[in-house]
Design an enzyme around this catalytic site. Structure first.
Site, PDB file in Angstrom:
ATOM      1  N   CYS A 143       0.817  -1.225   0.000  1.00 52.34           N
ATOM      2  CA  CYS A 143       0.000   0.000   0.000  1.00 52.34           C
ATOM      3  C   CYS A 143       0.848   1.270   0.000  1.00 52.34           C
ATOM      4  O   CYS A 143       0.312   2.351  -0.250  1.00 52.34           O
ATOM      5  CB  CYS A 143      -0.928   0.013   1.206  1.00 52.34           C
ATOM      6  SG  CYS A 143      -1.889  -1.487   1.318  1.00 52.34           S
ATOM      7  N   HIS A 176      -3.468   6.829   3.328  1.00 52.55           N
ATOM      8  CA  HIS A 176      -3.859   5.547   2.733  1.00 52.55           C
ATOM      9  C   HIS A 176      -5.223   5.173   3.285  1.00 52.55           C
ATOM     10  O   HIS A 176      -5.461   5.265   4.488  1.00 52.55           O
ATOM     11  CB  HIS A 176      -2.820   4.484   3.070  1.00 52.55           C
ATOM     12  CG  HIS A 176      -3.259   3.101   2.712  1.00 52.55           C
ATOM     13  ND1 HIS A 176      -3.796   2.797   1.483  1.00 52.55           N
ATOM     14  CD2 HIS A 176      -3.262   1.938   3.424  1.00 52.55           C
ATOM     15  CE1 HIS A 176      -4.109   1.511   1.446  1.00 52.55           C
ATOM     16  NE2 HIS A 176      -3.789   0.967   2.614  1.00 52.55           N
ATOM     17  N   ASN A 183     -10.207  -0.652   0.552  1.00 52.41           N
ATOM     18  CA  ASN A 183      -8.751  -0.504   0.516  1.00 52.41           C
ATOM     19  C   ASN A 183      -8.259  -0.912  -0.874  1.00 52.41           C
ATOM     20  O   ASN A 183      -8.318  -2.085  -1.229  1.00 52.41           O
ATOM     21  CB  ASN A 183      -8.150  -1.394   1.610  1.00 52.41           C
ATOM     22  CG  ASN A 183      -6.632  -1.320   1.671  1.00 52.41           C
ATOM     23  OD1 ASN A 183      -5.989  -0.793   0.762  1.00 52.41           O
ATOM     24  ND2 ASN A 183      -6.067  -1.870   2.734  1.00 52.41           N
TER      25      ASN A 183
HETATM   26  N1  ACO Z   1     -17.891 -10.061   9.463  1.00 50.46           N
HETATM   27  C1  ACO Z   1     -18.264 -10.448  10.684  1.00 50.46           C
HETATM   28  N2  ACO Z   1     -17.394 -10.851  11.625  1.00 50.46           N
HETATM   29  C2  ACO Z   1     -16.079 -10.832  11.302  1.00 50.46           C
HETATM   30  C3  ACO Z   1     -15.622 -10.445  10.021  1.00 50.46           C
HETATM   31  C4  ACO Z   1     -16.599 -10.039   9.104  1.00 50.46           C
HETATM   32  N3  ACO Z   1     -16.267  -9.622   7.845  1.00 50.46           N
HETATM   33  N4  ACO Z   1     -14.266 -10.537  10.009  1.00 50.46           N
HETATM   34  C5  ACO Z   1     -13.893 -10.978  11.212  1.00 50.46           C
HETATM   35  N5  ACO Z   1     -14.977 -11.164  12.011  1.00 50.46           N
HETATM   36  C6  ACO Z   1     -15.041 -11.628  13.383  1.00 50.46           C
HETATM   37  C7  ACO Z   1     -13.828 -12.420  13.786  1.00 50.46           C
HETATM   38  O1  ACO Z   1     -13.957 -13.760  13.392  1.00 50.46           O
HETATM   39  C8  ACO Z   1     -13.843 -12.253  15.288  1.00 50.46           C
HETATM   40  O2  ACO Z   1     -14.786 -13.149  15.818  1.00 50.46           O
HETATM   41  P1  ACO Z   1     -14.509 -13.872  17.239  1.00 50.46           P
HETATM   42  O3  ACO Z   1     -14.407 -12.754  18.242  1.00 50.46           O
HETATM   43  O4  ACO Z   1     -15.707 -14.731  17.397  1.00 50.46           O
HETATM   44  O5  ACO Z   1     -13.216 -14.610  17.069  1.00 50.46           O
HETATM   45  C9  ACO Z   1     -14.387 -10.844  15.485  1.00 50.46           C
HETATM   46  O6  ACO Z   1     -15.029 -10.489  14.248  1.00 50.46           O
HETATM   47  C10 ACO Z   1     -13.338  -9.818  15.809  1.00 50.46           C
HETATM   48  O7  ACO Z   1     -12.255  -9.975  14.862  1.00 50.46           O
HETATM   49  P2  ACO Z   1     -11.010  -9.022  14.881  1.00 50.46           P
HETATM   50  O8  ACO Z   1     -10.117  -9.393  13.749  1.00 50.46           O
HETATM   51  O9  ACO Z   1     -10.416  -8.993  16.248  1.00 50.46           O
HETATM   52  O10 ACO Z   1     -11.729  -7.617  14.590  1.00 50.46           O
HETATM   53  P3  ACO Z   1     -11.136  -6.177  14.577  1.00 50.46           P
HETATM   54  O11 ACO Z   1     -11.917  -5.290  15.444  1.00 50.46           O
HETATM   55  O12 ACO Z   1      -9.638  -6.175  14.757  1.00 50.46           O
HETATM   56  O13 ACO Z   1     -11.434  -5.717  13.078  1.00 50.46           O
HETATM   57  C11 ACO Z   1     -10.275  -5.544  11.002  1.00 50.46           C
HETATM   58  C12 ACO Z   1     -10.905  -6.466  12.014  1.00 50.46           C
HETATM   59  C13 ACO Z   1     -11.355  -4.644  10.438  1.00 50.46           C
HETATM   60  C14 ACO Z   1      -9.659  -6.369   9.906  1.00 50.46           C
HETATM   61  C15 ACO Z   1      -9.219  -4.665  11.711  1.00 50.46           C
HETATM   62  O14 ACO Z   1      -8.365  -5.464  12.472  1.00 50.46           O
HETATM   63  C16 ACO Z   1      -8.404  -3.892  10.738  1.00 50.46           C
HETATM   64  O15 ACO Z   1      -8.893  -3.017  10.056  1.00 50.46           O
HETATM   65  N6  ACO Z   1      -7.093  -4.179  10.685  1.00 50.46           N
HETATM   66  C17 ACO Z   1      -6.211  -3.500   9.771  1.00 50.46           C
HETATM   67  C18 ACO Z   1      -6.373  -4.162   8.444  1.00 50.46           C
HETATM   68  C19 ACO Z   1      -5.819  -3.319   7.391  1.00 50.46           C
HETATM   69  O16 ACO Z   1      -6.068  -2.139   7.338  1.00 50.46           O
HETATM   70  N7  ACO Z   1      -5.061  -3.949   6.523  1.00 50.46           N
HETATM   71  C20 ACO Z   1      -4.503  -3.329   5.454  1.00 50.46           C
HETATM   72  C21 ACO Z   1      -3.463  -2.342   5.889  1.00 50.46           C
HETATM   73  S1  ACO Z   1      -2.057  -2.552   5.011  1.00 50.46           S
HETATM   74  C22 ACO Z   1      -2.613  -2.574   3.494  1.00 50.46           C
HETATM   75  O17 ACO Z   1      -3.457  -1.757   3.162  1.00 50.46           O
HETATM   76  C23 ACO Z   1      -2.147  -3.640   2.616  1.00 50.46           C
END
Ligand code: ACO
Length: 329
Positions: free
Chosen positions: A116, A256, A286
């Protein structure tokens, strides 16, 4: 503050016409909801490339818009620097396909792979080529077909990403406008927090790779989130310090576009109020290396960025990589 040596004289973007809303994931049998995706990320929809579209075709559309606005013909371009994490082929580069498509007959063309952060890395490389006298006109592109490398059975990744392209033409600056400072950094120890385990030379594609689905993007979202906030905050600080500016001096921040919560935390750290931050992650998801140039184009064409404004670009991506620039428009 240093005198700007290179400037972005034309910016363009392209998004595929097909729009996919959050609700469509449920209709595909994925256990997710519009509410979960929007609350955690700020995303409501993303653009998805159609069967006739490629990175090359999307990058060409964005590049033609940027070149037209810059008043530059393809045959005048000295170098094409193309950022992508989802190249059309692994060999040769997508940049050479774009060179052929545009008819940029005298250009050297190569890909930059910093996920990214690729577009910002590309701008910094391009500035260096102009400063050193190696090139006068450079086309920097970020393009992604991430929907082709995410696992559509993995709800923790596939809901986050989208497709598109953005481009900028860089020229030697003559009027005090352009890049005032830049910063880039990497930490390869953290590579496996966001990566494609297989399909490259270390783990070539075979039946097991196919069965394990290990050629798709894997991500530890929570860890990525923490590092993204920390690194984008550092990047903002470093570019501001390099330009001898403070957050209060920035007219528009183009971060980003991965997650609105990451954007808010970075802006808060930099002392930049959200009304000065350009956000379009809600409409595109993204788009990795395309996210900053798409946002930049929209900020310029909608009148959010006007002449004389000071703009901060900040990005973070797989690697990890992070980068920033301060630009006077
Ligand atoms: N729908 C419903 N539930 C979901 C989904 C979904 N799409 N995805 C995950 N969950 C569930 C998980 O299974 C988990 O369930 P559990 O508690 O029963 O185990 C729960 O939601 C919480 O999951 P987390 O991963 O802890 O959720 P979090 O609050 O961290 O949000 C997210 C997840 C949105 C991916 C967040 O961590 C995030 O944005 N991280 C950064 C990702 C990113 O930006 N990546 C790219 C940056 S670098 C680049 O751009 C290449």
């Amino acid at each position: 503050m240093k005198r700007p040596i290179a400037h972005l004289v034309g910016v363009g973007m392209y998004a595929p016409p097909r729009v996919m809303t959050n609700d469509e994931f449920a209709t595909m049998g994925l256990e997710t909801t519009d509410e979960w995706i929007y609350k955690r990320t700020g995303i409501t929809q993303r653009h998805v490339a159609g069967p006739q579209e490629t990175n090359c075709s999307m990058a060409a559309a964005a590049s033609r818009m940027a070149m037209k606005r810059a008043g530059v013909a393809a045959a005048e371009v000295d170098v094409i620097v193309l950022g992508t994490a989802s190249p059309d082929r692994l060999l040769p580069s997508t940049a050479v396909d774009l060179q052929a498509e545009l008819g940029a007959s005298k250009a050297a063309a190569f890909d930059v792979m910093a996920a990214c952060s690729s577009f910002l890395y590309g701008l910094i490389v391009a500035e260096g080529l102009i400063v050193s006298g190696n090139a006068d006109i450079i086309l920097v592109v970020g393009t992604e077909m991430l929907t082709s490398i995410v696992d559509w059975q993995d709800r923790s990744t596939c809901v986050l990403f989208g497709d598109g392209a953005g481009a900028a033409v860089l020229k030697r600056s003559s009027n005090g406008k352009g890049i005032l400072s830049s910063f880039m950094r990497s930490d390869g120890k953290l590579a496996e927090l966001l990566y494609r385990p297989s399909g490259g030379a270390a783990h070539p594609f075979d039946a097991k790779v196919l069965q394990d689905r290990s050629f798709y993007v894997k991500m530890q979202g929570r860890e990525v989130f923490k590092h993204a906030v920390r690194s984008m905050s550092e990047a903002a600080d470093r570019a501001l310090a390099g330009a001898q500016l403070r957050g209060a001096d920035i007219d528009v921040m183009i971060p980003h576009q991965a997650n609105v919560r990451i954007i808010e935390a970075t802006a808060r750290h930099a002392g930049i109020p959200m009304d000065k931050v350009f956000v379009n992650v809600d409409r595109y998801g993204n788009t990795s290396s395309a996210s900053v140039p798409i946002a930049l184009e929209e900020a310029i064409s909608s009148g959010r960025i006007t002449e004389g404004m000071t703009v901060l670009l900040v990005a973070f991506g797989a690697g990890f990589t992070w980068a920033s620039l301060v630009i006077r428009f």
